[in-house]
Design a protein around this motif. Structure first.
Motif, PDB file in Angstrom:
ATOM      1  N   SER A 133      31.270   0.568 113.011  1.00 37.02           N
ATOM      2  CA  SER A 133      30.838  -0.674 113.644  1.00 37.02           C
ATOM      3  C   SER A 133      31.967  -1.691 113.718  1.00 37.02           C
ATOM      4  N   SER A 187      31.682  -4.835 113.965  1.00 39.40           N
ATOM      5  CA  SER A 187      31.350  -6.009 113.153  1.00 39.40           C
ATOM      6  C   SER A 187      31.692  -5.799 111.696  1.00 39.40           C
ATOM      7  N   SER A 188      31.915  -4.555 111.301  1.00 45.47           N
ATOM      8  CA  SER A 188      32.230  -4.253 109.903  1.00 45.47           C
ATOM      9  C   SER A 188      33.726  -4.267 109.626  1.00 45.47           C
ATOM     10  N   ASN A 216      37.260  -5.825 109.018  1.00 45.54           N
ATOM     11  CA  ASN A 216      37.918  -7.048 108.575  1.00 45.54           C
ATOM     12  C   ASN A 216      39.272  -7.213 109.251  1.00 45.54           C
ATOM     13  N   SER A 276      39.833  -9.996 112.128  1.00 42.08           N
ATOM     14  CA  SER A 276      38.657 -10.045 112.997  1.00 42.08           C
ATOM     15  C   SER A 276      38.636 -11.298 113.882  1.00 42.08           C
ATOM     16  N   SER A 277      39.261 -12.370 113.407  1.00 38.65           N
ATOM     17  CA  SER A 277      39.303 -13.609 114.196  1.00 38.65           C
ATOM     18  C   SER A 277      40.334 -13.556 115.311  1.00 38.65           C
ATOM     19  N   ASN A 327      37.929  -4.729 121.354  1.00 39.58           N
ATOM     20  CA  ASN A 327      36.724  -4.510 120.554  1.00 39.58           C
ATOM     21  C   ASN A 327      35.767  -3.512 121.199  1.00 39.58           C
ATOM     22  N   ASN A 378      36.933  -0.358 120.201  1.00 36.78           N
ATOM     23  CA  ASN A 378      37.238  -0.230 118.775  1.00 36.78           C
ATOM     24  C   ASN A 378      38.645   0.328 118.579  1.00 36.78           C
ATOM     25  N   TYR A 403      37.349  -1.855 106.593  1.00 40.24           N
ATOM     26  CA  TYR A 403      35.952  -2.134 106.872  1.00 40.24           C
ATOM     27  C   TYR A 403      35.368  -2.883 105.677  1.00 40.24           C
ATOM     28  N   SER A 404      34.198  -3.434 105.870  1.00 43.20           N
ATOM     29  CA  SER A 404      33.549  -4.123 104.754  1.00 43.20           C
ATOM     30  C   SER A 404      33.180  -3.143 103.647  1.00 43.20           C
TER      31      SER A 404
END
Length: 115
Positions: free
Chosen positions: A27, A29-30, A32, A53-54, A73, A76, A99-100
């Motif tokens: 993902s 969103s996961s 960093n 990610s920013s 994005n 990916n 990743y998180s």
């Protein structure tokens, strides 16, 4: 299982250009950050460039002004555009994605810059 697929390495003359790609599963969103490291013969692995990610980027001093890291994005995928390559840029370039839930490394792609 999270995987990274790298491509784009090769042999190039001094002053030439290459673009590396690293496609990541999992993902968006996961994630960093996405980064490129390199391992030169007889040297420690070093960070070449990173994009968080920013969208904020950071570069090793040795590549500032010559390399550009970017990320799409929707795919990916992280890219490393390398211009004005020098023999000291030779090495194995490894993609790294934090990743998180995991820190994943690619197998690397070799870049050789001839003088």
């Amino acid at each position: 299982q999270v995987q990274l697929v790298e491509s784009g390495g090769g042999l190039v003359q001094t002053g030439g250009s290459l673009r590396l790609s690293c496609a990541a599963s999992g993902s968006v969103s996961s994630i960093n950050y996405m980064a490129w490291y390199r391992q030169a013969p007889g040297k420690q692995r070093e960070l070449v460039a990173r994009i968080v990610s920013s969208g904020i980027t950071e570069y090793a001093d040795s590549v500032k002004g010559r390399f550009t890291i970017s990320r799409v994005n929707a795919k990916n995928t992280v890219y490393l555009q390398m211009n004005n390559l020098k023999p000291e840029d030779t090495g194995v370039y490894l993609c790294n994605v934090l990743y998180s839930y995991a820190n994943i490394w690619g197998q690397g792609t070799r870049v050789t810059v001839s003088s």
